[in-house]
Scaffold this motif. Structure first.
Motif, mmCIF file in Angstrom:
data_model
loop_
_atom_site.group_PDB
_atom_site.id
_atom_site.type_symbol
_atom_site.label_atom_id
_atom_site.label_comp_id
_atom_site.label_asym_id
_atom_site.label_seq_id
_atom_site.Cartn_x
_atom_site.Cartn_y
_atom_site.Cartn_z
ATOM 1 N N ARG A 113 1.685 7.551 8.903
ATOM 2 C CA ARG A 113 0.516 7.987 9.657
ATOM 3 C C ARG A 113 0.602 9.451 10.063
ATOM 4 O O ARG A 113 0.262 9.819 11.188
ATOM 5 C CB ARG A 113 0.282 7.096 10.885
ATOM 6 N N VAL A 114 1.064 10.265 9.131
ATOM 7 C CA VAL A 114 1.077 11.710 9.333
ATOM 8 C C VAL A 114 -0.205 12.304 8.769
ATOM 9 O O VAL A 114 -0.759 13.262 9.292
ATOM 10 C CB VAL A 114 2.304 12.351 8.651
ATOM 11 N N VAL A 115 -0.674 11.701 7.684
ATOM 12 C CA VAL A 115 -1.968 12.082 7.121
ATOM 13 C C VAL A 115 -2.730 10.808 6.816
ATOM 14 O O VAL A 115 -2.147 9.724 6.755
ATOM 15 C CB VAL A 115 -1.817 12.896 5.811
ATOM 16 N N GLU A 116 -4.030 10.949 6.639
ATOM 17 C CA GLU A 116 -4.792 9.825 6.098
ATOM 18 C C GLU A 116 -5.608 10.323 4.920
ATOM 19 O O GLU A 116 -6.022 11.486 4.879
ATOM 20 C CB GLU A 116 -5.704 9.209 7.160
ATOM 21 N N LEU A 117 -5.795 9.454 3.940
ATOM 22 C CA LEU A 117 -6.541 9.837 2.748
ATOM 23 C C LEU A 117 -7.743 8.913 2.602
ATOM 24 O O LEU A 117 -7.596 7.700 2.489
ATOM 25 C CB LEU A 117 -5.649 9.739 1.510
#
Lengths: 231, 231
Positions: free
Chosen positions: B196-200
């Motif tokens: 959950r550092v980035v979301e795509l």
DNA sequence: CGCATCATTGACTTCCGTCAAAGTGGGTGG
DNA sequence: CCACCCACTTTGACGGAAGTCAATGATGCG
């Protein structure tokens, strides 16, 4: 003759306009001296007369990159913003360097198109050095990187028609240039020696036995690219 | 504001002298078109107006490097010898590019110091692009490289105060830029998503959730450098 | 709707980085 | 002149990270 195929276009000799040469002053350094500091003001451009140097980038996390090595004739420190992106440090026991005041060179360039052209050429050289390193960094295996490096250090060096290899820098410098660990550099050199591709008289001095093979090693490894999906 | 620390100084906007702007003509490309060829004559310099492109180097062994990505505002193809070292290829579905005849620009530079200065500036930009990639290539782990890359793709992009990430290029392009395998790029992105550092939202479009952590990842890994033996 | 390209995931193997230790060599000072 | 020391270099053992091979999913374009 074996035309060298890839990353090894070096720009050692350089004929400068005399108007530019006249701006130079000379300085002597000893091994390990810092010529200029990263993030320090970029007041001079430099040219190695005798000896050798390296350009380093110190990263915020403390790691060091060796961005390039500089041999006699090489010019550097011209293509930079107001502040140096790298530091410059001497490698050889005694190194003589010609120093050009940047603002005077730039002022000269305003009136003398030939000087301006040379400045652009120096920028090109800087790009070429970076690209040399990049090419080497994209090689996936240590064998390829070290092989490339040895070729890089022999080709284009003035007065080196033969196969002798001189490495003025330490294994640590090589490791930081190739982005490998010292141990891996050392091991790989040992392997090249055992395979009788190179021989080393001492740690920093030797010669290439089988240049063609070294060349192959440097391009070795199966293609791992994803070229042209759209022809 | 979290001053971005490391490799991400991009040079998107560019105010050119009108004398230079007047030399430009525009061209439309579609995805995958080649703007210029490696080893082909370097007749023009370019500036992305809309869309995106990449610079590639095809190596003798067949491997491909993606040397850099070019976004709107970026100028390229100016700092090169007579022959292009890279090829330039469009990435975006439709890309508009301004084209500057190099010999006319250079002629202009002979008489107009301001143009000459801009040319030097463009060389600096090229150096900066190369150095960005180099910085990323020296990172030992895939996590660091991919994290750096994501930050690189968000910082400095015009009109992107927020944390949205747009990746106009394919995973293969990213892999060839980072010198990783496609699978590793994909896996690493998955991991960043899971942590959950980035979301795509889709493969090529997402946003950063925890920028600080991403930053940390990008500089992660213990120092593996051999700095200053001689202080 | 179907194919081609792109993206993801899994299993396995290899290579390199790390830790540890021993070997080499050159320079300085006693 | 020799001996010591320090920096540099080499070698070994081990574990982990990433590349390769293979297969399955997704996506978009014709």
């Amino acid at each position: 003759m074996t035309a060298v195929s890839c990353p090894t276009v070096i720009e050692r000799p350089r004929d400068l306009p005399t108007s530019m040469q006249q701006l130079a002053s000379r300085a002597q350094y000893r091994k390990g001296d810092t010529i200029y500091y990263q993030d320090g003001p970029a007041e001079y451009g430099y040219q190695i007369v005798t000896g050798a140097a390296r350009e380093c980038a110190l990263q915020p996390d403390g790691r060091r990159q060796v961005v390039g090595f500089l041999m006699p004739g090489d010019m550097f420190g011209f293509c930079t913003p107001q502040v140096h992106r790298f530091s410059g440090e001497t490698i050889a026991e005694t190194t003589t360097i010609a120093r050009y005041p940047r603002h005077r060179v730039e002022r000269l360039a305003e009136s003398d198109p030939e000087v301006a052209r040379h400045l652009l050429q120096l920028a090109n050289d800087a790009v070429e050095r970076l690209q040399n390193r990049m090419t080497v960094l994209t090689r996936p295996t240590a064998l390829e990187r070290v092989s490339s490096f040895i070729l890089y250090m022999t080709d284009g060096v003035a007065g080196n028609a033969n196969n002798s290899v001189v490495l003025p820098m330490s294994r640590y410098d090589i490791a930081d240039y190739l982005a490998l660990s010292v141990e891996t550099v050392s091991r790989t050199l040992t392997e090249l020696r055992q395979r009788r591709v190179v021989e080393l008289f001492s740690a920093r001095c030797g010669s290439i036995i089988d240049r063609a093979l070294l060349q192959r090693y440097s391009e070795n490894g199966e293609p791992r690219s994803h070229a042209s999906q759209w022809d």
